[in-house]
Each structure stands twice: as C-alpha cells, then as structure tokens.
Enzyme design. Sequence first.
Site, PDB file in Angstrom:
ATOM      1  N   HIS A 141      -0.244   1.392  -9.607  1.00 24.30           N
ATOM      2  CA  HIS A 141      -0.991   0.395  -8.814  1.00 24.30           C
ATOM      3  C   HIS A 141      -1.476  -0.726  -9.731  1.00 24.30           C
ATOM      4  O   HIS A 141      -2.680  -0.958  -9.880  1.00 24.30           O
ATOM      5  CB  HIS A 141      -2.181   1.049  -8.094  1.00 24.30           C
ATOM      6  N   GLU A 145      -3.276   8.281  -5.137  1.00 23.09           N
ATOM      7  CA  GLU A 145      -3.303   7.738  -6.501  1.00 23.09           C
ATOM      8  C   GLU A 145      -4.529   8.275  -7.235  1.00 23.09           C
ATOM      9  O   GLU A 145      -5.642   8.103  -6.739  1.00 23.09           O
ATOM     10  CB  GLU A 145      -3.358   6.207  -6.447  1.00 23.09           C
ATOM     11  N   ARG A 186       0.869  -1.172   0.000  1.00 25.85           N
ATOM     12  CA  ARG A 186       0.000   0.000   0.000  1.00 25.85           C
ATOM     13  C   ARG A 186       0.909   1.226   0.000  1.00 25.85           C
ATOM     14  O   ARG A 186       1.950   1.223   0.665  1.00 25.85           O
ATOM     15  CB  ARG A 186      -0.877   0.035   1.261  1.00 25.85           C
TER      16      ARG A 186
HETATM   17  P1  NAD Z   1      -1.890 -10.916   4.038  1.00 28.64           P
HETATM   18  O1  NAD Z   1      -2.883 -10.438   5.029  1.00 28.64           O
HETATM   19  O2  NAD Z   1      -1.961 -12.337   3.552  1.00 28.64           O
HETATM   20  O3  NAD Z   1      -0.404 -10.684   4.580  1.00 28.64           O
HETATM   21  C1  NAD Z   1       0.011  -9.527   5.239  1.00 28.64           C
HETATM   22  C2  NAD Z   1       1.076  -9.943   6.258  1.00 28.64           C
HETATM   23  O4  NAD Z   1       1.587  -8.731   6.850  1.00 28.64           O
HETATM   24  C3  NAD Z   1       0.526 -10.806   7.400  1.00 28.64           C
HETATM   25  O5  NAD Z   1       1.304 -11.981   7.546  1.00 28.64           O
HETATM   26  C4  NAD Z   1       0.628  -9.898   8.626  1.00 28.64           C
HETATM   27  O6  NAD Z   1       0.925 -10.620   9.819  1.00 28.64           O
HETATM   28  C5  NAD Z   1       1.795  -8.995   8.231  1.00 28.64           C
HETATM   29  N1  NAD Z   1       1.860  -7.762   9.022  1.00 28.64           N
HETATM   30  C6  NAD Z   1       0.845  -7.067   9.619  1.00 28.64           C
HETATM   31  N2  NAD Z   1       1.338  -6.027  10.310  1.00 28.64           N
HETATM   32  C7  NAD Z   1       2.690  -6.062  10.152  1.00 28.64           C
HETATM   33  C8  NAD Z   1       3.748  -5.264  10.651  1.00 28.64           C
HETATM   34  N3  NAD Z   1       3.517  -4.220  11.475  1.00 28.64           N
HETATM   35  N4  NAD Z   1       5.012  -5.569  10.279  1.00 28.64           N
HETATM   36  C9  NAD Z   1       5.278  -6.637   9.481  1.00 28.64           C
HETATM   37  N5  NAD Z   1       4.302  -7.455   8.998  1.00 28.64           N
HETATM   38  C10 NAD Z   1       3.038  -7.160   9.328  1.00 28.64           C
HETATM   39  O7  NAD Z   1      -1.991  -9.895   2.797  1.00 28.64           O
HETATM   40  P2  NAD Z   1      -1.543 -10.155   1.290  1.00 28.64           P
HETATM   41  O8  NAD Z   1      -2.676 -10.709   0.533  1.00 28.64           O
HETATM   42  O9  NAD Z   1      -0.261 -10.870   1.279  1.00 28.64           O
HETATM   43  O10 NAD Z   1      -1.359  -8.622   0.805  1.00 28.64           O
HETATM   44  C11 NAD Z   1      -0.201  -7.913   1.192  1.00 28.64           C
HETATM   45  C12 NAD Z   1      -0.286  -6.458   0.755  1.00 28.64           C
HETATM   46  O11 NAD Z   1      -0.383  -6.356  -0.675  1.00 28.64           O
HETATM   47  C13 NAD Z   1      -1.484  -5.662   1.307  1.00 28.64           C
HETATM   48  O12 NAD Z   1      -1.051  -4.373   1.677  1.00 28.64           O
HETATM   49  C14 NAD Z   1      -2.399  -5.534   0.100  1.00 28.64           C
HETATM   50  O13 NAD Z   1      -3.241  -4.407   0.197  1.00 28.64           O
HETATM   51  C15 NAD Z   1      -1.378  -5.395  -1.004  1.00 28.64           C
HETATM   52  N6  NAD Z   1      -1.859  -5.666  -2.365  1.00 28.64           N
HETATM   53  C16 NAD Z   1      -1.411  -4.872  -3.364  1.00 28.64           C
HETATM   54  C17 NAD Z   1      -1.819  -5.118  -4.672  1.00 28.64           C
HETATM   55  C18 NAD Z   1      -1.304  -4.288  -5.817  1.00 28.64           C
HETATM   56  O14 NAD Z   1      -1.870  -4.328  -6.895  1.00 28.64           O
HETATM   57  N7  NAD Z   1      -0.240  -3.558  -5.652  1.00 28.64           N
HETATM   58  C19 NAD Z   1      -2.715  -6.148  -4.927  1.00 28.64           C
HETATM   59  C20 NAD Z   1      -3.136  -6.971  -3.878  1.00 28.64           C
HETATM   60  C21 NAD Z   1      -2.691  -6.719  -2.579  1.00 28.64           C
END
Ligand code: NAD
Length: 331
Positions: A297, A269, A240
């Site tokens: 994005h 964005e 994000r």
């Molecule tokens: P997920 O919930 O499976 O994994 C997130 C991980 O981050 C979890 O294991 C959680 O414990 C960890 N976490 C939470 N707080 C934390 C902290 N303070 N320090 C370190 N780790 C921490 O989520 P995901 O499906 O793997 O998605 C990850 C990210 O990717 C999210 O921010 C999501 O919004 C983003 N995303 C971006 C796109 C894009 O197009 N760029 C698309 C999909 C998802």
Amino acid sequence: MSKRFKVVVTDFLTHPPDTEERVLGDLARVEVLRAHHEDDLLGRIEDADAVMIYHCLRFTEKSIARLDRCKLIVRCGVGYDNVDWAYARTRGIPVANVPDYGTEEVADSAIGLTLALTRGIALLNSQLRCGAVDWSYKHAAPLGRLRGRVFAIIGLGRIGSATALRAKALGMDVAYYDPYAPDGRDKSLGVRRVESLEELLAQAHVVSAHCPLTAETRHIMRRETIEQMPTGSYLVNTSRGAVVDTSAIPGAIASGQLAGAGIDVLEHEPPPADDPLVSAWRDPRHPAHHRVLVNPHTAFYSEEGLTDMRVKGAEACRRALVGLPLRNVVN
Ligand code: NAD
C-alpha cells in the site's frame, strides 16, 4: 488565541506532530495516539474537538458515539470506507477526506507497475536473479508493443484521469468504465468511454482499477470478471484491496489468462501468512512468483505527498475549529 481545542491523530503517524502543530499550534494541542485498534482509543478521544484518522483503524459507531464536541473527522487520505460516515452524519459530525495529496504518485505507480509487467522488466529480473533462465529476452516472450493497445480504467476520477494521461503518453488506446462520471470527461481527456464493465474487460490489454471501495465495487475483479479479459492480459490495482478478489490471481496466472498482476493494495493489510496470493507470490515454484508484483500500500507515498496529507488534514481541522466553511465533506 489560547490552546482551547484538542485535536487527536488516531493512527499511522509515529512522528511527533510537528507538521500539524505548525498549522494548529496557536489554537489546539495535538495528541498522537498511535492506535492499532479502535479499542485503543477508549478514554482518549471523547473530548477531542477534531479527529484526524488514517487508514490503519476502523472508526465505527462505537467510537463516534463517544465524541462529545467533535466538529470534524478528517480522513487524512482519499478512501473513507474505514469511517462510519453515515453514522457520523446522524450525530451531526462532518467527515472530510484529503483527496489530492497523492494523485500524481498513485498514477505514476499504476503506470510503473504497468510498464514493469508489460515490458517484461519484472519477469526477466526475477527469473534471472534466481538463476532460473539463461541470458535471453526470449524468456519474456511473447511481448506485444504497447502503442495502440487498450489501457482499461475502472473509475475515471482524479487518479484514473491522471493515469489516463500517462497511458496516452505511451500511445495506448485509453478506455474507461465509470457509471457515475459526468458526460464530457472523455472529451476533455481525449479517451474513450464504454458503457459496461464487460465491454471494457473484453478489449483490455491492461486493466487498472481506480474506483472507491463500495458495495458495488467489492470484488468487481474476481475469477468471473478476470476470465472476461483477453488471454495474456494484465491487472493492476492501486485502488482499494477488496476491489480485487486476489485469491483468483494465482490460478489466472497459472492458466495464462493473466500474464501478470501488479497489486499495491490487499483486502487485509498486512496480509495473513496463508493469504492465497501472497503464498503463491512467495513460492519460487509458482508462476506468480515471477509474474506478480506486490507492494505494501505504497502507491501514494512520496515525502512531499506525505507532508501535503498532514498539512491539508491539519488545515481542514483549523477551518472547522475557527468556523470557516469546510471543504471535501463526504457525508
Ligand atoms: P475519485 O473519487 O476521484 O474517483 C473515483 C472514481 O470511481 C469516480 O469517478 C467514481 O465515479 C468512480 N466509480 C465509483 N463507483 C464505480 C463503479 N461501480 N464502477 C466504476 N467506477 C466507479 O477517487 P480517486 O482520488 O481517484 O481515488 C481512486 C482510488 O484510489 C480510491 O479507491 C482510493 O482509495 C485509492 N487510493 C489509493 C492510494 C494508494 O496508496 N494505493 C492512495 C490514494 C487513493
């Protein structure tokens, strides 16, 4: 069954709702609202039985309070920081996300950015195209071999894990910091867990952010934390936008602290014209011009992923409308 329900798609979708209607058509009429701001929803959502929302809007108490009979708000995507899920809970409205439509695409993009930066591909292409250098590999020097170098992951969830497996295939030494990951994930994936962000950053060749945006992770990468990374390392963000304070990147590139950055997501964005990172990246005289990659994005995007996101969002609404147990509820 008659079309006794109404489902709205608030934003992002500009196509007719053909995909959603294939899932919901016998039960509900699907309305595409194409809103750019929450206020555009006034008078259009109050009687919705389910709401499908993407990432182009904030969906706050102001809108949620007006939902008279909503059985589900589904965030068609992973991050649900744009929905006031806590307030929805007080109204008894479940909020669910669609967590897995683009796991592999985002991981591929994080590795794509990593390779384009660490192999000098983007730098040399950019310098050569504008005639800034002669025909030699030396303009990317010094480049290190990737094998054995540390690929540092912040947040080892779905996407972090998929990225870890890809970085392992490159022979990298994968380490992660995730205070909330259960014990054992390191063992199933064959990667190293470290106990603090500081320890992770100090050894990183590449830092790749894969955590959600929370109060704790907002600007987790900023000037002070970037300075904890080794000189000449790389930063990649496909999570994000606000996880990284991108205003710190131009200075870090200019000083050589960072050798490059790959930024798929920004705090605002599209970004305003005076965004410090975007201004430096557009300026051919700034070193960030050649060393920073910015994408709109887009890491999630593939045609198949987009379809999955729409189908899975509509299927979640269907389960809510017919009273089946819900999945992926986040509140
Ligand atoms: P997920 O919930 O499976 O994994 C997130 C991980 O981050 C979890 O294991 C959680 O414990 C960890 N976490 C939470 N707080 C934390 C902290 N303070 N320090 C370190 N780790 C921490 O989520 P995901 O499906 O793997 O998605 C990850 C990210 O990717 C999210 O921010 C999501 O919004 C983003 N995303 C971006 C796109 C894009 O197009 N760029 C698309 C999909 C998802």
